[in-house]
Design a protein around this motif. Structure first.
Motif, short mmCIF file in Angstrom:
data_model
loop_
_atom_site.label_atom_id
_atom_site.label_comp_id
_atom_site.label_asym_id
_atom_site.label_seq_id
_atom_site.Cartn_x
_atom_site.Cartn_y
_atom_site.Cartn_z
N THR A 94 46.38 51.02 29.61
CA THR A 94 47.81 50.78 29.42
C THR A 94 48.41 50.48 30.79
N VAL A 95 49.11 49.34 30.88
CA VAL A 95 49.72 48.91 32.14
C VAL A 95 51.19 48.63 31.93
N ILE A 96 51.92 48.61 33.04
CA ILE A 96 53.33 48.23 33.01
C ILE A 96 53.51 47.13 34.05
N ASP A 97 54.22 46.07 33.67
CA ASP A 97 54.41 44.96 34.61
C ASP A 97 55.72 45.15 35.38
N GLU A 98 56.04 44.20 36.24
CA GLU A 98 57.21 44.29 37.11
C GLU A 98 58.53 44.34 36.35
N ILE A 122 36.29 40.87 30.78
CA ILE A 122 36.09 41.29 32.17
C ILE A 122 36.05 40.09 33.11
N GLU A 123 35.86 38.90 32.54
CA GLU A 123 35.82 37.68 33.34
C GLU A 123 37.18 37.00 33.45
N SER A 124 38.18 37.50 32.71
CA SER A 124 39.53 36.94 32.81
C SER A 124 40.16 37.42 34.11
N PRO A 125 41.18 36.73 34.60
CA PRO A 125 41.83 37.19 35.84
C PRO A 125 42.35 38.63 35.74
N LEU A 131 39.18 46.02 36.72
CA LEU A 131 37.89 46.71 36.80
C LEU A 131 37.80 47.59 38.05
N GLY A 132 37.38 48.83 37.83
CA GLY A 132 37.16 49.75 38.94
C GLY A 132 38.41 50.44 39.46
N LYS A 133 39.58 50.11 38.92
CA LYS A 133 40.83 50.69 39.40
C LYS A 133 41.15 51.98 38.64
N ARG A 134 42.05 52.79 39.24
CA ARG A 134 42.43 54.09 38.68
C ARG A 134 43.90 54.12 38.28
N VAL A 135 44.28 55.15 37.53
CA VAL A 135 45.67 55.33 37.12
C VAL A 135 46.55 55.38 38.36
N GLY A 136 47.69 54.70 38.29
CA GLY A 136 48.63 54.65 39.40
C GLY A 136 48.43 53.47 40.32
N THR A 137 47.29 52.81 40.21
CA THR A 137 47.00 51.65 41.05
C THR A 137 47.78 50.44 40.56
N THR A 138 48.33 49.69 41.51
CA THR A 138 49.00 48.43 41.18
C THR A 138 48.06 47.29 41.58
N VAL A 139 47.83 46.40 40.65
CA VAL A 139 46.95 45.25 40.91
C VAL A 139 47.77 43.97 40.86
N THR A 140 47.37 43.03 41.70
CA THR A 140 47.98 41.71 41.70
C THR A 140 46.99 40.75 41.07
N VAL A 141 47.45 40.02 40.09
CA VAL A 141 46.60 39.08 39.37
C VAL A 141 47.06 37.66 39.67
N ARG A 142 46.14 36.87 40.15
CA ARG A 142 46.42 35.45 40.37
C ARG A 142 45.84 34.69 39.19
N GLU A 147 51.42 34.46 39.84
CA GLU A 147 51.00 35.79 40.26
C GLU A 147 51.75 36.85 39.46
N MET A 148 51.02 37.90 39.03
CA MET A 148 51.61 39.00 38.27
C MET A 148 51.14 40.31 38.88
N ARG A 149 51.97 41.35 38.72
CA ARG A 149 51.58 42.68 39.19
C ARG A 149 51.63 43.65 38.00
N PHE A 150 50.60 44.47 37.92
CA PHE A 150 50.52 45.49 36.88
C PHE A 150 50.21 46.83 37.52
N THR A 151 50.83 47.88 37.02
CA THR A 151 50.51 49.23 37.46
C THR A 151 49.82 49.93 36.29
N ILE A 152 48.68 50.53 36.56
CA ILE A 152 47.90 51.20 35.51
C ILE A 152 48.56 52.53 35.18
N GLN A 153 48.93 52.71 33.92
CA GLN A 153 49.59 53.92 33.43
C GLN A 153 48.60 54.92 32.82
#
Length: 156
Positions: A94-98, A122-125, A131-142, A147-153
């Protein structure tokens, strides 16, 4: 010799492919064969677009059957042993975007990806970025759309 990559499926993904295969074999294929027989019995098929369309659909259906059989022969099932504190194949994330929109996705192999059902590859942007990220991590997806940012909830 070309080495093929392993195909890893979730139990749900394997079940869905098995169900699709049964439907194609037991229902769609017989209906297409019956329709082709009816059309050929009706007379001249040399310039019959319905016959050609049905024949093409039959070819595509047979190809999909072979594809699913190939996937199922090579499939390995995901085991969910161990800690689930980081995103991996089979995780429900579960993620939340900007903008504050919350989304939940299951991270799967390309063979069972279906964005409409919330199953991303797993092959999508997005899948690759998570992959490999933890709760609370914000990832940037190109992605192609920008560009989009998601924070793992949450990770399940």
């Amino acid at each position: 010799m070309v080495r093929e990559r392993p195909i890893v499926l979730t139990p749900e993904g394997k079940a869905a492919l098995e169900q699709e295969l049964e439907h194609l074999r037991q229902h769609k294929l017989p209906l297409l064969l019956e329709r082709l027989q009816q059309l050929s019995n009706e007379g001249d098929i040399s310039d019959n677009s319905e016959y050609e369309d049905t024949k093409e659909e039959l070819v595509l259906t047979e190809a999909r059957i072979r594809e699913i059989e190939h996937i199922l022969r090579r499939a390995q099932m995901i085991t969910r042993a161990g800690p689930q504190d980081e995103v991996r194949l089979g995780s429900r994330v579960t993620v939340i975007d900007e903008e504050g929109s919350v989304e939940t996705w299951v991270i799967v192999s390309p063979e069972e990806a279906n964005a409409a059902q919330g199953r991303i590859s797993i092959e999508s942007p997005v899948g690759a970025a998570l992959l490999g990220k933890r709760v609370g991590t914000t990832v940037t997806v190109r992605a192609p759309g920008g560009e989009m940012r998601f924070t793992i909830q949450r990770i399940e």
